[in-house]
Write a protein that holds these residues in place. Structure first.
Motif, mmCIF file in Angstrom:
data_model
loop_
_atom_site.group_PDB
_atom_site.id
_atom_site.type_symbol
_atom_site.label_atom_id
_atom_site.label_comp_id
_atom_site.label_asym_id
_atom_site.label_seq_id
_atom_site.Cartn_x
_atom_site.Cartn_y
_atom_site.Cartn_z
ATOM 1 N N LEU A 88 0.280 1.432 -0.204
ATOM 2 C CA LEU A 88 -0.852 0.705 -0.776
ATOM 3 C C LEU A 88 -0.802 -0.781 -0.435
ATOM 4 O O LEU A 88 -1.839 -1.416 -0.233
ATOM 5 N N ILE A 100 -4.622 -2.310 0.845
ATOM 6 C CA ILE A 100 -5.634 -2.961 0.008
ATOM 7 C C ILE A 100 -5.456 -4.477 -0.014
ATOM 8 O O ILE A 100 -4.438 -5.016 0.424
ATOM 9 N N THR A 101 -6.463 -5.177 -0.560
ATOM 10 C CA THR A 101 -6.503 -6.635 -0.487
ATOM 11 C C THR A 101 -5.635 -7.342 -1.523
ATOM 12 O O THR A 101 -5.402 -8.539 -1.408
ATOM 13 N N TYR A 157 -2.518 -6.339 5.737
ATOM 14 C CA TYR A 157 -3.191 -5.122 5.295
ATOM 15 C C TYR A 157 -4.428 -4.933 6.171
ATOM 16 O O TYR A 157 -4.806 -5.838 6.943
ATOM 17 N N LEU A 186 -10.666 -1.894 -0.505
ATOM 18 C CA LEU A 186 -10.210 -1.275 0.736
ATOM 19 C C LEU A 186 -11.201 -1.720 1.802
ATOM 20 O O LEU A 186 -12.416 -1.552 1.638
ATOM 21 N N ALA A 225 -8.907 -4.367 -6.479
ATOM 22 C CA ALA A 225 -8.763 -4.650 -5.054
ATOM 23 C C ALA A 225 -9.921 -4.027 -4.288
ATOM 24 O O ALA A 225 -10.737 -3.280 -4.832
ATOM 25 N N ASP A 233 -14.463 -0.604 -3.554
ATOM 26 C CA ASP A 233 -13.656 -1.336 -4.530
ATOM 27 C C ASP A 233 -12.854 -0.337 -5.333
ATOM 28 O O ASP A 233 -13.322 0.776 -5.608
ATOM 29 N N CYS A 251 -12.025 4.999 -8.558
ATOM 30 C CA CYS A 251 -13.061 4.646 -7.591
ATOM 31 C C CYS A 251 -14.371 5.324 -7.997
ATOM 32 O O CYS A 251 -14.407 6.143 -8.918
#
Length: 279
Positions: free
Chosen positions: A25, A29-30, A180, A46, A44, A56, A71
């Motif tokens: 992960l 992800i951010t 990432y 993707l 976060a 999101d 999600c």
């Protein structure tokens, strides 16, 4: 008579299990997954390889070593496909839980799953609570979300940049974690770019169509509506038009609002840079 304090959401909860889950992960992800060592929730995005939003997500700890990923139900298959594509040989198993996702607007201060994006935006409840506590009035949640200025789901966010979706202001992007997917453009935008457009909430004097252009007093296109009801909508707007004397969409008058969580400088410095990395 029990109050219907929980609103059922069109969201799903996936479980990620395995020795490589956190490492996987972290590269996907951010936000910084290591934060889950000290907090129960993490928000976060993707991104795709071009740095644009795919979905999101909200990540949750629930008393085990597993990570639970929330999600939108509508975009679940696309998200899982993206996750599996990058999993390769990593030891990570992905499964859908039977738990439903609910929103509680007025949780206690000690609630374990308060929204990690903005503390004033309630909390999540997972599981299958008594029907007497459940409201099917999802529109109440959507109205509150629009009023608060929080966009959700690929229908509203897909193909935007993280900062256009206010990821830097809603605790969804880490600027000091490692690499990432989509990180290069995100980092460059944060430190050297100009963020001219952001999602904002609007008061509207009637229903406007999703996708309708937002026009200023000179009929110039300055934004687009991404979510709407009869009194509130969300739209992506050129920040230089925030104080325009007249904004309309579908000939309906709009008034742009500053969310409680948005610093003044984001709107004040819109002709230069509007990143949290600014001094």
């Amino acid at each position: 008579m029990s109050s219907q304090r929980l609103i059922k959401l069109p969201r799903v909860l996936l479980k990620l299990h395995g020795a490589d889950t956190n490492v996987f992960l972290q590269g996907l992800i951010t936000n910084d997954v290591t934060k889950l060592q000290s907090q129960n929730g993490l928000a976060a995005f993707l991104l795709n390889t071009k740095g644009r939003i795919v979905e999101d997500v909200l990540l949750w700890r629930r008393g085990t070593d597993d990570v639970f990923l929330e999600c939108s139900k509508r975009n679940q298959d696309v998200l899982v496909k993206e996750i599996v594509k990058y999993r390769l040989r990593k030891r990570v198993e992905i499964s859908e839980t039977s738990d439903q996702v609910f929103f509680e607007q007025n949780p206690s201060d000690k609630h374990e799953h308060r929204d990690p994006r903005f503390a004033g935006f309630g909390a999540r409840i997972f599981g299958n609570p008594p029907s007497s506590e459940i409201s099917e009035n999802r529109e109440a949640y959507e109205n509150l979300r629009r009023s608060t200025g929080i966009a959700e789901g690929a229908d509203e966010l897909a193909d935007l940049l993280p900062f256009q979706a206010n990821g830097d202001l809603l605790n969804m992007v880490s600027l000091d974690k490692g690499c990432y997917i989509g990180q290069e453009l995100t980092a460059r935008t944060a430190h050297t770019g100009v963020i001219r457009r952001r999602i904002l909430p609007f008061e509207c004097e009637g229903q406007v169509k999703i996708g309708a252009d937002i026009l200023d007093e000179k009929k110039n296109k300055v934004g687009k509506v991404i979510s709407s009801d009869t009194t509130r909508c969300l739209g992506i707007l050129q920040l230089s038009s925030f104080k325009s004397s007249k904004l309309t969409a579908d000939e309906v008058s709009l008034t742009a609002k500053q969310p409680e969580w948005m610093p003044d400088k984001i709107l004040a410095n819109n002709k230069t840079r509007t990143s949290l990395t600014d001094s």
